[in-house]
Design a protein around this motif. Structure first.
Motif, PDB file in Angstrom:
ATOM      1  N   LYS A  12       0.839  -1.206   0.000  1.00 34.26           N
ATOM      2  CA  LYS A  12       0.000   0.000   0.000  1.00 34.26           C
ATOM      3  C   LYS A  12       0.869   1.249   0.000  1.00 34.26           C
ATOM      4  O   LYS A  12       0.617   2.202  -0.741  1.00 34.26           O
ATOM      5  CB  LYS A  12      -0.924  -0.011   1.215  1.00 34.26           C
ATOM      6  CG  LYS A  12      -1.923   1.124   1.238  1.00 34.26           C
ATOM      7  CD  LYS A  12      -2.898   1.006   2.398  1.00 34.26           C
ATOM      8  CE  LYS A  12      -3.962  -0.026   2.112  1.00 34.26           C
ATOM      9  NZ  LYS A  12      -5.042  -0.006   3.118  1.00 34.26           N
ATOM     10  N   HIS A  13       1.920   1.243   0.821  1.00 32.46           N
ATOM     11  CA  HIS A  13       2.824   2.396   0.864  1.00 32.46           C
ATOM     12  C   HIS A  13       3.574   2.557  -0.453  1.00 32.46           C
ATOM     13  O   HIS A  13       3.810   3.682  -0.906  1.00 32.46           O
ATOM     14  CB  HIS A  13       3.806   2.249   2.030  1.00 32.46           C
ATOM     15  CG  HIS A  13       3.161   2.445   3.366  1.00 32.46           C
ATOM     16  ND1 HIS A  13       3.792   2.148   4.553  1.00 32.46           N
ATOM     17  CD2 HIS A  13       1.925   2.894   3.709  1.00 32.46           C
ATOM     18  CE1 HIS A  13       2.987   2.415   5.566  1.00 32.46           C
ATOM     19  NE2 HIS A  13       1.848   2.872   5.067  1.00 32.46           N
ATOM     20  N   TYR A  16       1.478   4.438  -2.925  1.00 33.01           N
ATOM     21  CA  TYR A  16       1.471   5.898  -2.765  1.00 33.01           C
ATOM     22  C   TYR A  16       2.766   6.516  -3.294  1.00 33.01           C
ATOM     23  O   TYR A  16       2.750   7.615  -3.860  1.00 33.01           O
ATOM     24  CB  TYR A  16       1.274   6.268  -1.290  1.00 33.01           C
ATOM     25  CG  TYR A  16      -0.050   5.811  -0.730  1.00 33.01           C
ATOM     26  CD1 TYR A  16      -1.241   6.080  -1.398  1.00 33.01           C
ATOM     27  CD2 TYR A  16      -0.114   5.099   0.469  1.00 33.01           C
ATOM     28  CE1 TYR A  16      -2.456   5.649  -0.888  1.00 33.01           C
ATOM     29  CE2 TYR A  16      -1.329   4.669   0.987  1.00 33.01           C
ATOM     30  CZ  TYR A  16      -2.485   4.937   0.302  1.00 33.01           C
ATOM     31  OH  TYR A  16      -3.687   4.521   0.799  1.00 33.01           O
ATOM     32  N   GLY A 148      -4.374   9.529  -9.605  1.00 34.56           N
ATOM     33  CA  GLY A 148      -4.721   8.740  -8.416  1.00 34.56           C
ATOM     34  C   GLY A 148      -5.986   7.926  -8.615  1.00 34.56           C
ATOM     35  O   GLY A 148      -6.063   6.751  -8.233  1.00 34.56           O
ATOM     36  N   SER A 152      -6.272   3.803  -8.839  1.00 33.06           N
ATOM     37  CA  SER A 152      -7.161   3.060  -7.935  1.00 33.06           C
ATOM     38  C   SER A 152      -8.111   2.162  -8.716  1.00 33.06           C
ATOM     39  O   SER A 152      -8.471   1.069  -8.261  1.00 33.06           O
ATOM     40  CB  SER A 152      -7.947   4.023  -7.039  1.00 33.06           C
ATOM     41  OG  SER A 152      -8.880   4.772  -7.794  1.00 33.06           O
ATOM     42  N   GLU A 161     -10.799   3.817  -0.489  1.00 33.46           N
ATOM     43  CA  GLU A 161      -9.383   3.959  -0.817  1.00 33.46           C
ATOM     44  C   GLU A 161      -9.196   4.729  -2.121  1.00 33.46           C
ATOM     45  O   GLU A 161      -8.212   5.456  -2.299  1.00 33.46           O
ATOM     46  CB  GLU A 161      -8.729   2.572  -0.922  1.00 33.46           C
ATOM     47  CG  GLU A 161      -8.624   1.869   0.420  1.00 33.46           C
ATOM     48  CD  GLU A 161      -7.827   0.578   0.328  1.00 33.46           C
ATOM     49  OE1 GLU A 161      -6.925   0.479  -0.522  1.00 33.46           O
ATOM     50  OE2 GLU A 161      -8.127  -0.339   1.113  1.00 33.46           O
ATOM     51  N   MET A 165      -6.894   8.012  -2.736  1.00 35.10           N
ATOM     52  CA  MET A 165      -5.934   8.113  -3.852  1.00 35.10           C
ATOM     53  C   MET A 165      -6.169   9.393  -4.654  1.00 35.10           C
ATOM     54  O   MET A 165      -5.220  10.052  -5.082  1.00 35.10           O
ATOM     55  CB  MET A 165      -6.070   6.897  -4.762  1.00 35.10           C
ATOM     56  CG  MET A 165      -5.540   5.613  -4.163  1.00 35.10           C
ATOM     57  SD  MET A 165      -3.730   5.549  -4.140  1.00 35.10           S
ATOM     58  CE  MET A 165      -3.390   5.140  -5.847  1.00 35.10           C
ATOM     59  N   VAL A 168      -4.879  12.296  -2.465  1.00 36.16           N
ATOM     60  CA  VAL A 168      -3.414  12.257  -2.365  1.00 36.16           C
ATOM     61  C   VAL A 168      -2.784  12.675  -3.694  1.00 36.16           C
ATOM     62  O   VAL A 168      -1.769  13.384  -3.719  1.00 36.16           O
ATOM     63  CB  VAL A 168      -2.955  10.840  -1.951  1.00 36.16           C
ATOM     64  CG1 VAL A 168      -1.456  10.683  -2.108  1.00 36.16           C
ATOM     65  CG2 VAL A 168      -3.355  10.572  -0.507  1.00 36.16           C
ATOM     66  N   ASN A 201      -5.943  11.104   4.972  1.00 33.49           N
ATOM     67  CA  ASN A 201      -5.161  11.376   3.762  1.00 33.49           C
ATOM     68  C   ASN A 201      -3.703  11.708   4.054  1.00 33.49           C
ATOM     69  O   ASN A 201      -2.867  11.682   3.137  1.00 33.49           O
ATOM     70  CB  ASN A 201      -5.769  12.561   2.990  1.00 33.49           C
ATOM     71  CG  ASN A 201      -7.102  12.220   2.361  1.00 33.49           C
ATOM     72  OD1 ASN A 201      -7.595  11.101   2.472  1.00 33.49           O
ATOM     73  ND2 ASN A 201      -7.707  13.176   1.684  1.00 33.49           N
ATOM     74  N   PRO A 204      -0.550   8.781   3.673  1.00 37.11           N
ATOM     75  CA  PRO A 204      -0.345   8.501   2.246  1.00 37.11           C
ATOM     76  C   PRO A 204       0.159   9.726   1.475  1.00 37.11           C
ATOM     77  O   PRO A 204       1.004   9.603   0.585  1.00 37.11           O
ATOM     78  CB  PRO A 204      -1.749   8.098   1.760  1.00 37.11           C
ATOM     79  CG  PRO A 204      -2.456   7.619   2.971  1.00 37.11           C
ATOM     80  CD  PRO A 204      -1.920   8.434   4.095  1.00 37.11           C
ATOM     81  N   ALA A 208       3.480  10.268  -0.998  1.00 41.02           N
ATOM     82  CA  ALA A 208       3.304  10.676  -2.395  1.00 41.02           C
ATOM     83  C   ALA A 208       3.943  12.029  -2.674  1.00 41.02           C
ATOM     84  O   ALA A 208       4.578  12.223  -3.722  1.00 41.02           O
ATOM     85  CB  ALA A 208       1.816  10.710  -2.741  1.00 41.02           C
TER      86      ALA A 208
END
Length: 566
Positions: A12-13, A16, A148, A152, A161, A165, A168, A201, A204, A208
Motif C-alpha cells: 500500500k505504501h 502511494y 490517483g 485506484s 481507498e 488516492m 493524495v 489522507n 499517504p 506521495a
C-alpha cells in the motif's frame, strides 16, 4: 499472519510512492509543455518574453509589454477555442477551475478518467502558454487527482481507498509544481473542506508528496520557485505586526470582492446563448485585452512577483493595477470555461496586494516595512482565505522562503483574513465538514440516520427555573448523571446550563446559563441533529415545537439509535 499484514502495508505504501512519482513525471511534462507552447506563440508570434522567477531560470532580458501587443487577444482567443473544443467533446470536467473539479469528484466519489488528466494537461498548456490568465497549480491538482483515481481503478481498490488516492494525487501534483512537499500533503487533507480536515489522507500524502517533489527536483532542481531574502527580526517589530494584522483585514475585503467578481463573470458566460465551446473564445479574447493593459495578467505572471521580491519593481499604482488586471483576467479566462487553475492567480493577486499595501504604508506613513516579506505573506494570505485552507498555506510560506522567520506574521494575516472573509470560497464544491459530504455519509451512518426522526429517540428533558440557585443545578446533574439542564422561565425555554457553565461565578442559574440555545424540531432527522451537535460542539439539543419544550436529544440517544440499526 504478521508477515501477511506487513506485506500488505508495504504494498500500500509502495502504491502511494508510485503515485507520487507519476505525478512528478507528469508535472515535469506539464512545465515543458507550457514552455514549448510559450516559445512558439508568445515569444515567436507576439514577441513577448515574460520575466521568470528564480526557481525557473530567472530571465534577465524580459519584455514588459508584448512588442506585437495587438496579436495577444488573438492568441488567447485561439487558446480558448482549443480549450473549448477539447473540453466540450472529450472531457467536460477538464473545463474551468481544475482544483474544484477534483474536489467535486472527491465528494461525489466519482472516478476521474485518465483522459481527463491528458485533456487538462493539453488545454492548460495552451491556456497558460498562449497568455491566458491562469496558474499551473489548479491543472496539476486535477491531473494528479486523475492519476490517483485511474491508479485506484486499475488496482480495483474499494471506493474509500479510491477517494484517498484521488485526494493524495491532488496534493502530490501541487507538491511537485510548487516544490512544497509538506504543504502539498496538508492541502490533500484540507482543501476539500471549509472547516474540517481529513486526517486519513495525511500519511499517504506524505509518501506521495515527497516522491513527487524528489522526481521534479531531479529534472528541474530543488530550488524554491521564488528567491527572497528575509532579514532577521525585521518582521517582529510592533509596528510590523500591527501592519500584518490590518493586512489580514485588508485581504479579507478583497477576497470577498474577488470571489464576487469571479462568480459574477462566470454566471454571465453561463447565461450566454451560444455554443458552449465558443464561450472560451470570447473569454480568451477579453483576457488578452486585459493582458495588453496589464502584462501581470499574461500567463501565470510569477516573474513579476520575483521582480518585486528583488525590489526591482516598486511602483505601487502599477502593482495595484496588476492585481486588478489578474483578477479580471482570470475571471474572463476561467469564468468562460477555458481550462486552467485559480490557485496561481490567487497567489499572484495576494502577492501584488501585499506589495502595494506595504509600499503605500511606507510612502504615506513613513513606516519601514519590508516589502518582500509582505509580498510573500500576501501570496499565502489571499489564497488561504479565498480557498479556506489556512493551515496548508501557513506551511507553504516556510517552504517558499526556506525558513520560519515569516511564520508569526503569516499567522496573524492568514487567520485574520480567513475568519473575516466570509463563508464563500473560490472552490464552490467545497463543503463545510465531512458530515456535509455524500462520500462520508455511509461511514457516519448518516444515510440511515436521515430516515430516523428526533421525536422517536428524544428523552424527557430535566428542567429547572432560571431563578433557582446554582446548588440545585449541581444536585440535579449529579442525581441524574447528566451534563446539561434545560432552563425555563414561566414555562418558556430561556437557556441551557452545562457542567462547564458551573465553573463560572454566579448565585442563580440565570447568572450562568447560555441564552443562545440551539434547538431542533421533533420532525427533523437524527442526521441533522448530529450535524448540529458536531458543528456547534455541543452534546444535547432541546426539542421544541411552536415554542413548547417537548424533550431533549443527546449524542447518547443518537448512539443508541445507531446501535439498534446494526
Amino acid at each position: 499472519m504478521f508477515e501477511k499484514v506487513l506485506n500488505k502495508t508495504f504494498k500500500k505504501h509502495l502504491m502511494y510512492v508510485l503515485l507520487g512519482v507519476l505525478c512528478g513525471f507528469v508535472a515535469v511534462i506539464f512545465v515543458y509543455a507550457i514552455d514549448l507552447v510559450e516559445s512558439y506563440t508568445l515569444n515567436l508570434i507576439a514577441h513577448y518574453y515574460p520575466p521568470k522567477p528564480a526557481g525557473e531560470g530567472y530571465r534577465e532580458a524580459f519584455t514588459f509589454y508584448p512588442e506585437r501587443f495587438y496579436l495577444l487577444p488573438l492568441l488567447t482567443a485561439l487558446a480558448g477555442l482549443i480549450s473549448g473544443i477539447l473540453t466540450t467533446f472529450l472531457s467536460p470536467e477538464s473545463a474551468g477551475v481544475g482544483t474544484d473539479s477534483a474536489i467535486k469528484a472527491y465528494h461525489e466519489e466519482k472516478r476521474l478518467s485518465f483522459l481527463s488528466s491528458v485533456v487538462k494537461l493539453i488545454t492548460s498548456s495552451f491556456t497558460i502558454g498562449m497568455g491566458g490568465t491562469s496558474g499551473r497549480e489548479g491543472p496539476i491538482a486535477l491531473i494528479g487527482a486523475g492519476i490517483g483515481s485511474t491508479l485506484s481503478s486499475l488496482l480495483q481498490l474499494p471506493k474509500e481507498e479510491g477517494r484517498v488516492m484521488l485526494g493524495v494525487g491532488l496534493g502530490a501534483g501541487i507538491s511537485a509544481i510548487f516544490k512544497a512537499p509538506l504543504a502539498g500533503a496538508l492541502i490533500s487533507a484540507e482543501v476539500f473542506f471549509k472547516k474540517d480536515f481529513d486526517i486519513e489522507n495525511l500519511i499517504p500524502a506524505f509518501l506521495a508528496c515527497i516522491s513527487s517533489y524528489i522526481t521534479v527536483g531531479f529534472f528541474l532542481g530543488f530550488e524554491p520557485i521564488f528567491s527572497v531574502h528575509i532579514p532577521e527580526g525585521v518582521n517582529l517589530k510592533a509596528s510590523a505586526l500591527f501592519a500584518y494584522f490590518f493586512f489580514g483585514l485588508f485581504c479579507a475585503i478583497f477576497v470577498r470582492l474577488f470571489i464576487l467578481l469571479f462568480f459574477r463573470v462566470k454566471a454571465l458566460f453561463e447565461e450566454l446563448k451560444i455554443k458552449h465551446y465558443l464561450k472560451p473564445v470570447i473569454g480568451g479574447f477579453m483576457a488578452g485585452i486585459v493582458g495588453i493593459l496589464s502584462p501581470f495578467a499574461i500567463g501565470n505572471g510569477y516573474g513579476y512577483l520575483q521582480l518585486i521580491l528583488d525590489l526591482k519593481l516598486t511602483d505601487p499604482l502599477l502593482i495595484l493595477a496588476g492585481a486588478i488586471g489578474v483578477a479580471l483576467g482570470v475571471s474572463f479566462t476561467l469564468g468562460s470555461g477555458m481550462s486552467g487553475g485559480i490557485f496561481g492567480p490567487s497567489v499572484m493577486i495576494g502577492g501584488l496586494f501585499g506589495a502595494f499595501y506595504s509600499l503605500l504604508l511606507n510612502g504615506y506613513f513613513g513606516l519601514d516595512l519590508h516589502v518582500p516579506s509582505f509580498t510573500v505573506v500576501g501570496m499565502v494570505t489571499f489564497f488561504g482565505a479565498s480557498a479556506k485552507a489556512p493551515l496548508s498555506t501557513l506551511i507553504l510560506i516556510s517552504e517558499m522562503t526556506g525558513g520560519y522567520s515569516l511564520l508569526v506574521p503569516a499567522m496573524l494575516s492568514i487567520f485574520t483574513a480567513y475568519l473575516l472573509s466570509g463563508d464563500r470560497s473560490i472552490f464552490p464544491s467545497q463543503v463545510n465538514t465531512r458530515l456535509d459530504s455524500v462520500a462520508y455519509r455511509e461511514e457516519w451512518g448518516l444515510l440511515k440516520l436521515e430516515k430516523l426522526k428526533v421525536k422517536d429517540y428524544m428523552a424527557e428533558a430535566i428542567t429547572l427555573q432560571a431563578h433557582q440557585p446554582v446548588e440545585e443545578a449541581k444536585r440535579l446533574m449529579q442525581e441524574h448523571l447528566i451534563s446539561g439542564l434545560v432552563v425555563l422561565e414561566g414555562g418558556r425555554l430561556v437557556g441551557i446550563l452545562t457542567k462547564s457553565d458551573l465553573s463560572k461565578e454566579g448565585k442563580t442559574v440565570r447568572d450562568l446559563m447560555s441564552v443562545n440555545v440551539i434547538t431542533v424540531k421533533p420532525e427533523e432527522s437524527l442526521a441533522n441533529a448530529l450535524r448540529l451537535m458536531l458543528t456547534k460542539g455541543i452534546g444535547h439539543l432541546p426539542v421544541v415545537k411552536e415554542e413548547k419544550l417537548l424533550g431533549i436529544i443527546t449524542r447518547e440517544d443518537i448512539a443508541r439509535a445507531v446501535r439498534e440499526l446494526k
